[in-house]
Design an enzyme around this catalytic site. Sequence first.
Site, PDB file in Angstrom:
ATOM      1  N   VAL A   1       2.645  -6.928  -7.283  1.00 13.57           N
ATOM      2  CA  VAL A   1       3.909  -6.277  -7.611  1.00 13.57           C
ATOM      3  C   VAL A   1       4.678  -6.050  -6.314  1.00 13.57           C
ATOM      4  O   VAL A   1       4.126  -5.547  -5.335  1.00 13.57           O
ATOM      5  CB  VAL A   1       3.688  -4.931  -8.330  1.00 13.57           C
ATOM      6  CG1 VAL A   1       5.025  -4.299  -8.691  1.00 13.57           C
ATOM      7  CG2 VAL A   1       2.858  -5.129  -9.580  1.00 13.57           C
TER       8      VAL A   1
ATOM      9  N   ASP B   1      -4.381   0.072 -22.283  1.00 13.62           N
ATOM     10  CA  ASP B   1      -4.904   0.232 -20.918  1.00 13.62           C
ATOM     11  C   ASP B   1      -4.341   1.507 -20.296  1.00 13.62           C
ATOM     12  O   ASP B   1      -3.837   1.497 -19.171  1.00 13.62           O
ATOM     13  CB  ASP B   1      -4.531  -0.987 -20.070  1.00 13.62           C
ATOM     14  CG  ASP B   1      -5.366  -1.084 -18.802  1.00 13.62           C
ATOM     15  OD1 ASP B   1      -6.390  -0.379 -18.716  1.00 13.62           O
ATOM     16  OD2 ASP B   1      -4.996  -1.844 -17.898  1.00 13.62           O
TER      17      ASP B   1
ATOM     18  N   GLY C   1      -2.268  -9.393 -10.782  1.00 15.54           N
ATOM     19  CA  GLY C   1      -1.239  -9.971  -9.946  1.00 15.54           C
ATOM     20  C   GLY C   1      -0.681  -9.020  -8.907  1.00 15.54           C
ATOM     21  O   GLY C   1      -1.183  -7.927  -8.679  1.00 15.54           O
TER      22      GLY C   1
ATOM     23  N   LEU D   1       3.985  -3.809  -3.236  1.00  8.81           N
ATOM     24  CA  LEU D   1       3.624  -2.464  -3.670  1.00  8.81           C
ATOM     25  C   LEU D   1       2.145  -2.351  -3.964  1.00  8.81           C
ATOM     26  O   LEU D   1       1.523  -1.334  -3.685  1.00  8.81           O
ATOM     27  CB  LEU D   1       4.406  -2.096  -4.936  1.00  8.81           C
ATOM     28  CG  LEU D   1       5.888  -1.752  -4.780  1.00  8.81           C
ATOM     29  CD1 LEU D   1       6.508  -1.546  -6.153  1.00  8.81           C
ATOM     30  CD2 LEU D   1       6.058  -0.506  -3.942  1.00  8.81           C
TER      31      LEU D   1
END
Length: 720
Positions: free
Chosen positions: A418, A531, A416, A410
């Site tokens: 996803v 965030d 990282g 995705l």
Amino acid sequence: MGLSFFVCSLLSLLLLIPFSCSLTPDGLSLLALKSAVDSDPNQAFSDWNENDTTPCHWSGVSCMAILGNSDPRVVGITISNKGLHGYIPSELGALVYLRRLNLHGNHFAGSLPSQLFNASSLHSLILYDNNFTGSLPPGLCRPPRLQNLDLSHNDLGGPLSPNISQCKQLQRLILAGNRFSGEIPAGLGSSLKNLVQLDLSSNLFNGSLPPDLGDLGSLSGTMNLSENQFSGEIPASLGRLPITVSLDLRSNNLSGQIPQQGSLTNQGPTAFLDNPGLCGFPLQNPCRNSPISGQRIPAITPEASKHIQKGMKPGIIVAISAADALGVAMIGGLIVFIYWRARDNKGSCSCTGKEKLGRNHVARKWFCGKNRGNATESGSEKGGEGELVAIDKGFHVEMEELLRASAYVLGKSSLGIVYKVVVGNGIPVAVRRLGEGGAQRFKEFEAEVEAIGKVRHPNVVRLRAYYWAPDEKLLICDYISNGNLITALHGRSGQAPANLPWPVRLKIAKGTARGLAHLHDCSPRKYVHGDIKPSNILLDSNLNPYISDFGLSRLFGITGNPNANISGGYLGSVLPYARTPSVSAKGGDWSGTTAGTSKSFTDCYKAPEARIVGARPAQKWDVYSFGVVLLEMLTGRSPEAQWAATGEELVSWVRKAFEEEMALSEIVDPALLREVHAKKEVLAAFHVALTCTEAEPEARPRMKSVSDALEKIGSSSYSC
């Protein structure tokens, strides 16, 4: 006498034969599958009884009531990972309402019967990890709704028929790990307009890459053509692929210069490795007799040309050019070396083998170390065996099912990768890979994850489960289907934005505020997200907002990910509320000279005090960030674009516009100007946003007050 004897004999014979004609025609077709299996070690067919009237309660069979039919009809067959030996009978083609056939992870052999594709409702055929042979049947595209075709890791072969282009609705074509050969037929890219995943890796395909592959505009995740025998140059048309597509062309015979166009410029060096004839950026192999790829060559004026001719000898020019090329080559080589060193370091798993650990190389990379650990590994309370832990008790997925599920990328970021994973029941989940470190910190990791899992709110992404092993950590969350707020507001690369009407923007703002207010005041602990930005506000098909990435940076810090900087305290972490001292950084201008502040564009949503190194996260940070997001929704301007265009922050620009009493039409998003009736509501939302983005933390309201203020713009009120 003779007639009476005949009648008696016939009646006696009928009494000896079990009467099974009450079973529906669908059930009789399914019994053909049971008969075609000659080895059933796990008793998968133990309750498939020919004396039943319907097959709808048989294991692995799902049915649905169909209008105009008195009996429910079979729509799904899922019998996976049962060690079955046998073949697929042609009688399954009589199941005209069959939508999904999933027999992956068994030992079925033989060819795929052409009659199977008489099942006109078929949309998913999942047969990976079996022993099928032969070629693809010519009637493969007969079912008009065929969307998912996964035949990977079998022994199928032969050329890929041009008829595959007739599967107009196909979304996933996965043929990895077979023996297909020949060229990819022309027209594939221009015909399969709905294709989102293409994996032809680990086959025997050859010839050149068709230029029309660049027309696959719906593609996402990875287009995997690695480990084949493709030759020739990479078509520049592949640069037309969506910017989010990861290209994998490794281990072929491609040659020539890598085109520097479109999405091709975003690929890393690993996309092109093991093609000895390729050159140019991002490889360390520069092309001869051509400018060094990836470097902009300034135009040479006539005056500069004269200066070069007079001031420098040809030998010196050649030496400097050679030194530049050598420097670029050394840097590129160092990047590739560091990458592969990190992949193959001690205690890690490179996943470069051919082992049958999943549907493609992506799945192998997730779980290649699943059962590889050492039970005495230092400090690991869990030993070497991985464990999938369901936080939500209603979430039932086995590790083996997750391992072998259809998956594609995705998104990728510093936090990282996803993946979207479609498990056996057809429900998609989002899986985030955290990393391989932190083996000694299981208790800390477990406590953090359990705390995140306790947060339950309609506008916060739900954490369902996690996977822990010494060398692998994964988070499994709900998959939110409609992208994020930043793409809804500004569109994807090459696509226009969605032009969200004002009621939708207000709904998104309200939902996000509710979710944040819940994190701050109503959840089991008083949390800080840390965030908040549009890319972390996901949208479903009804454009309801979901706050994502809550607690993520803290988990990355535990797992030892080098990209998770926890020293500054600006984390998406599960941290208690902290009051932050007032910090004078007027207007939040990160172009100022305040010591210790950051000047990165990534800071555009941060509160002024959050940009100071070592500051402790506080809830007022979230309030400020939400205010910036709200201003972005109202003005249609991204903070990065505003800074790049004017050198001024979005917050400062809006404040100045109101102080100078500029016309609302010069401030608001032009897409909202047509909604004259919403003028008062838009002005009220501006005032909420400006209150949230006060420079002094103590001047900002609590998130609960912000949510209440937004609710007053609408009709209903919100409470914890």
